[in-house]
Design a protein around this motif. Sequence first.
Motif, short mmCIF file in Angstrom:
data_model
loop_
_atom_site.label_atom_id
_atom_site.label_comp_id
_atom_site.label_asym_id
_atom_site.label_seq_id
_atom_site.Cartn_x
_atom_site.Cartn_y
_atom_site.Cartn_z
N LYS A 10 0.77 -1.36 -0.03
CA LYS A 10 0.29 0.08 -0.09
C LYS A 10 0.76 1.30 -0.09
CE LYS A 10 -4.16 1.99 2.55
NZ LYS A 10 -4.74 1.73 3.80
N LEU A 11 2.00 1.28 0.76
CA LEU A 11 2.90 2.32 0.92
C LEU A 11 3.56 2.42 -0.53
CD1 LEU A 11 4.26 4.71 2.17
CD2 LEU A 11 5.92 2.76 2.98
N ALA A 12 4.06 1.46 -0.90
CA ALA A 12 4.88 1.67 -2.27
C ALA A 12 3.93 2.14 -3.46
CB ALA A 12 5.28 0.13 -2.68
N ALA A 13 2.66 1.90 -3.50
CA ALA A 13 1.76 2.57 -4.46
C ALA A 13 1.81 4.07 -4.24
CB ALA A 13 0.32 1.77 -4.45
N ILE A 14 1.62 4.40 -2.99
CA ILE A 14 1.67 6.17 -2.81
C ILE A 14 3.11 6.54 -3.24
CG2 ILE A 14 1.35 7.77 -0.96
CD1 ILE A 14 -0.38 5.51 0.41
N LEU A 15 4.25 5.91 -3.04
CA LEU A 15 5.41 6.26 -3.11
C LEU A 15 5.55 6.41 -4.52
CD1 LEU A 15 7.68 4.20 -0.71
CD2 LEU A 15 6.94 6.65 -0.34
N LYS A 16 5.01 5.67 -5.63
CA LYS A 16 5.15 5.71 -6.80
C LYS A 16 4.35 6.94 -7.32
CE LYS A 16 3.91 3.20 -11.14
NZ LYS A 16 3.16 2.14 -11.85
N GLU A 17 3.21 7.34 -6.88
CA GLU A 17 2.51 8.66 -7.18
C GLU A 17 3.19 9.59 -6.82
OE1 GLU A 17 -1.10 8.17 -5.16
OE2 GLU A 17 -1.92 6.47 -6.15
N LYS A 18 4.19 9.86 -5.93
CA LYS A 18 4.95 10.70 -5.37
C LYS A 18 6.45 10.96 -6.12
CE LYS A 18 2.92 12.03 -0.81
NZ LYS A 18 2.84 13.37 -1.01
N ASP A 19 6.54 10.22 -7.12
CA ASP A 19 7.81 10.17 -8.00
C ASP A 19 8.79 9.50 -7.25
OD1 ASP A 19 6.48 11.39 -10.29
OD2 ASP A 19 7.04 13.50 -9.49
N VAL A 20 8.63 8.67 -6.56
CA VAL A 20 9.70 7.68 -6.01
C VAL A 20 10.07 6.39 -7.33
CG1 VAL A 20 10.34 6.12 -4.22
CG2 VAL A 20 9.45 8.22 -3.52
N ASP A 21 11.39 6.47 -7.45
CA ASP A 21 11.47 5.59 -8.63
C ASP A 21 11.56 4.08 -8.33
OD1 ASP A 21 12.26 7.52 -10.78
OD2 ASP A 21 13.10 8.62 -9.18
N LEU A 22 12.03 3.72 -6.93
CA LEU A 22 12.22 2.47 -6.81
C LEU A 22 12.25 1.93 -5.16
CD1 LEU A 22 14.81 -0.10 -7.99
CD2 LEU A 22 14.90 0.48 -5.66
N VAL A 23 11.61 0.84 -4.66
CA VAL A 23 11.59 0.51 -3.57
C VAL A 23 12.48 -0.47 -3.07
CG1 VAL A 23 10.23 -0.32 -1.55
CG2 VAL A 23 9.21 1.25 -3.27
#
Length: 357
Positions: free
Chosen positions: A247-260
């Motif tokens: 769930k967090l990773a999907a939000i991070l993607k929306e915030k322009d994070v490129d990789l987890v």
Amino acid sequence: MSLLFSPYKLRSLTLRNRIVVSPMCQYSGEDGFANDWHLVHLGTRATGGAALVIQEATAVTPEGRISPQDLGIWKDEHIDKLKSITGFIHSQGAVAGIQLAHAGRKASTARPWEGGKQLNTAMGGWTSVAPSAIPFYENDIAPEALSETAIEELIQAFGDAASRALKAGYKLVEIHAAHGYLIHEFLSPLSNQRTDQWGGSFENRTRFLLRIVDAVRKVWPDELPLFVRISATDWVEGGWDLESSVKLAAILKEKDVDLVDCSSGGLAPNAIIPAGPGYQVGFAETIRKEAGIATGAVGIIVTAAQAEAILEEGKADLIFMARELLRNPYFPLEAAQQLGDEIEWPAQYARARRPLK
């Protein structure tokens, strides 16, 4: 060419292969300053053929260090030596990255080879901080619970550190939200028992990390990538888990994070972790598939064949390696030969280049 040695594009950067030097604390600085140990340690991994060399957890405040000997980037004076490190890494065809961190309640400890125990102020330590006044070990001195003002100041400290990292020549930032350190302490209900906007619900517990991502992205150029390292699970019932990580990773993607960057554990000393070859790869695979974001696999990845299989099976996009690169900084050069790939060697070492028997 193997997938392990195929290029990988990250915004304006192109990594020469998929091997990443995972951040590894050296506990060898003074007042946050890097020295020649760090130059040689990180530079050797660049000459060894890795594509991305990420510097150890680098504290955004003095109190954010794990030990008094940790690196820091809380003041401008730290920048000059870091410039020499990034310059050398880039001269070897690798990309220099930096992990920005705050140790939270796990700060103020002795170096591992000096026992790793908590240091009080008489021993050169300091009072640690955390979301809640809950110590890591039961008999530790409890950390101070952060005020809302102090939380806002720490968010700004991450942004300021990212600005200094850019001046120092880094081309990638990773935010350290794993291993039981401060951001992870906010994420996990085991360590975060706040009742204000920073605790309780998933939305509140993730707020600190998401605000830090915003602060870093505000100063970090759009053309340069941003990673976040998480612990995908606490390995303890009632703690942070894989479902929350997706769930967090999907939000991070929306915030322009490129990789987890998918690690695990570190928050609870009583966790039972089934460590073994590739034991965390499944987290990277699940987050990649369910959140639709690129992931890095890390954790006892020690052979070229193992790394290649992870990529071939679509379980991760990059391979993060730590202890194997401590044992052998030239692992990438050897791995390429094992996989039948032709890659460039440092000209100074070309005389040693030959097929492995």
